[in-house]
Design a protein around this motif. Sequence first.
Motif, mmCIF file in Angstrom:
data_model
loop_
_atom_site.group_PDB
_atom_site.id
_atom_site.type_symbol
_atom_site.label_atom_id
_atom_site.label_comp_id
_atom_site.label_asym_id
_atom_site.label_seq_id
_atom_site.Cartn_x
_atom_site.Cartn_y
_atom_site.Cartn_z
ATOM 1 N N ASN A 243 0.828 -1.211 0.000
ATOM 2 C CA ASN A 243 0.000 0.000 0.000
ATOM 3 C C ASN A 243 0.862 1.260 0.000
ATOM 4 O O ASN A 243 0.420 2.301 -0.485
ATOM 5 N N ARG A 246 3.382 0.311 -3.558
ATOM 6 C CA ARG A 246 2.560 -0.108 -4.697
ATOM 7 C C ARG A 246 3.426 -0.598 -5.861
ATOM 8 O O ARG A 246 3.421 -0.014 -6.957
ATOM 9 N N ILE B 71 -9.216 7.687 -5.632
ATOM 10 C CA ILE B 71 -8.142 7.008 -6.337
ATOM 11 C C ILE B 71 -8.152 7.506 -7.772
ATOM 12 O O ILE B 71 -9.115 7.291 -8.514
ATOM 13 N N PHE B 148 6.292 10.549 -5.636
ATOM 14 C CA PHE B 148 6.164 9.106 -5.851
ATOM 15 C C PHE B 148 4.748 8.678 -5.489
ATOM 16 O O PHE B 148 4.274 8.952 -4.387
ATOM 17 N N GLY B 150 3.409 5.406 -6.761
ATOM 18 C CA GLY B 150 3.213 3.969 -6.964
ATOM 19 C C GLY B 150 2.567 3.645 -8.299
ATOM 20 O O GLY B 150 2.152 4.531 -9.042
ATOM 21 N N THR B 151 2.483 2.345 -8.577
ATOM 22 C CA THR B 151 1.914 1.883 -9.837
ATOM 23 C C THR B 151 0.505 2.444 -10.034
ATOM 24 O O THR B 151 -0.344 2.334 -9.147
ATOM 25 N N ASN B 152 0.281 3.048 -11.179
ATOM 26 C CA ASN B 152 -1.006 3.678 -11.530
ATOM 27 C C ASN B 152 -1.505 4.630 -10.436
ATOM 28 O O ASN B 152 -2.702 4.808 -10.249
ATOM 29 N N CYS B 154 -1.638 4.357 -7.300
ATOM 30 C CA CYS B 154 -2.527 3.725 -6.324
ATOM 31 C C CYS B 154 -1.930 3.601 -4.923
ATOM 32 O O CYS B 154 -2.460 2.865 -4.085
ATOM 33 N N MET B 155 -0.809 4.302 -4.647
ATOM 34 C CA MET B 155 -0.293 4.320 -3.281
ATOM 35 C C MET B 155 -1.404 4.713 -2.304
ATOM 36 O O MET B 155 -2.151 5.658 -2.560
ATOM 37 N N ALA B 156 -1.509 3.983 -1.193
ATOM 38 C CA ALA B 156 -2.556 4.281 -0.201
ATOM 39 C C ALA B 156 -1.965 4.083 1.187
ATOM 40 O O ALA B 156 -2.298 3.120 1.896
ATOM 41 N N GLY B 157 -1.102 5.012 1.574
ATOM 42 C CA GLY B 157 -0.355 4.880 2.826
ATOM 43 C C GLY B 157 -1.243 4.819 4.055
ATOM 44 O O GLY B 157 -0.846 4.250 5.084
#
Lengths: 309, 309
Positions: A243, A246, B71, B148, B150-152, B154-157
Amino acid sequence: MRTIIGIDIGGTSIKASAVSPNGRLLCIHTAETPKQEELVCVLESLVRLCKADAVEAGASAAAIGMGSPGIISTDGKVLFSNNLRMRNFDLRAEVEKKFQLPTSLLNDAFCATLAEYRFGAGRGVKNMAMVTIGTGIGFGAVINGELFTGTNSCMAGGHIITHAGGLDCTCGSKGCWEMYASASALIRIAKGYAQKYPESALNAKEITGLAVADCVRAGDRAASEAMQEYIANLGDGMVSACNILRPERMVVGGGLSGAGELFIEPLREYVLNKMFIGADYAPLDIVCAQMGNAAGIIGAAAYASRMIE
Amino acid sequence: MRTIIGIDIGGTSIKASAVSPNGRLLCIHTAETPKQEELVCVLESLVRLCKADAVEAGASAAAIGMGSPGIISTDGKVLFSNNLRMRNFDLRAEVEKKFQLPTSLLNDAFCATLAEYRFGAGRGVKNMAMVTIGTGIGFGAVINGELFTGTNSCMAGGHIITHAGGLDCTCGSKGCWEMYASASALIRIAKGYAQKYPESALNAKEITGLAVADCVRAGDRAASEAMQEYIANLGDGMVSACNILRPERMVVGGGLSGAGELFIEPLREYVLNKMFIGADYAPLDIVCAQMGNAAGIIGAAAYASRMIE
């Protein structure tokens, strides 16, 4: 051809080989890990053997790449290594001075990550992360095609907190991932279930990670419940890492990955199910490492190759 | 001078302004957030006002940068937004088609991160992370000077797991950081302590994050215990994020950061104490955000500026 001498310095043994640009090992030489005072001397004999291999293959040795456990600063100092019983030792500079070759030193989990990225299970993506399951949890990441190690190379992914307020960790914190998801943790969990189910086959043998996997395969109830609990622990940390970073691919290495799909398949299901918005919008592969024991040597050499490009 | 129109699309209101290259807002215009069908129309009137501001200042509007909760894919589609009640809506393309200006759309937490990095509390470092405390936990990171995500994207820290097996999260997982460390979580925790201590001043007012901070300042026992529990929850997730990303600076934003050092000082002590090898070898600052409510507009514009450089 210019080879690079890759050296994997472990707590009990040192492995070294000249490595070709495409990641092939010429010949692995090993030695016992000596005390700090004798380390450079032992490395000297290994480097000499590797150089001879290179010459015999009609090549030269252009650099030295070393990997070791512990916290290694960006400039190659061993800040702290429990396994090597070292603190603030400028190993990189000592070796470079001795051999007059460009020399690097990198944490062993980062070496394994780089080896998988260049030559193994990480090929073909630009963002990957790697978890190495051993006595602790090793962790590394590649971001936009570059090894990422954090400020002064102090990234320590095994110490994300998955169980707030939980077990005391050696790092001084509580509830760290590696207390719940290392191979040692699996053994601890399995021992608990073995006690609960006296008829379990686990009670008849020495409990190791792969022994638990064998018992799962044979349908043993204690082993299956232990593995399920362990996979949730390992998976929760992987969900956290995914998360935040990613990545497109997560590579799982260490002895337990030898259990293959028996272990990876339920882990994959667990992580994809709990990961934020699943893999619908940003696919994630979870795969076994491919480089095996040579990952340390190859990754160390791959890291050193940056210095001569 | 070329300005960029920055637009912060929130769940209840939309704020827009022409933004100068050094991050100055010309004039903020606002509107209520309408239903999806009317959104582009409302954006049109805001863009027209911002363009007029730019012209009046002897400048032009060269691009449009939008930020919104939810998102958002790397190519600017709203994949899913609870607050905006949208799913798979190509907002970026709709707006670009309408105005014939290069247009970007970025998650609002990422906008805030970029705003702090370029113009606020993140200046001067190359690696930072930001936590925005609100109804949930927003999270963003800058690595090697680049945002940064993430892929597409979609980082969700906010969905790292700090309390394995804990409270059900809206994302379908359990024990996510934001269930324990959002402003909503602080209110829930404070309500628990208010019940435990009927004499607490918390029982005399509506409980908000800043109200809890006020009561802590006044020496209220319930509020102090609630804040201590909350800071541990927030801190555990920050330790995780720091151990993976190992930034040089962690910026804390959202309403609660208005409580300043009362809140940041114990948080800093908690995180530095639990972080892997502390800050001995890789310093970490933990500081309050500086950009306030304008962060969304400024960050959205900063992200769009990449398209015209």
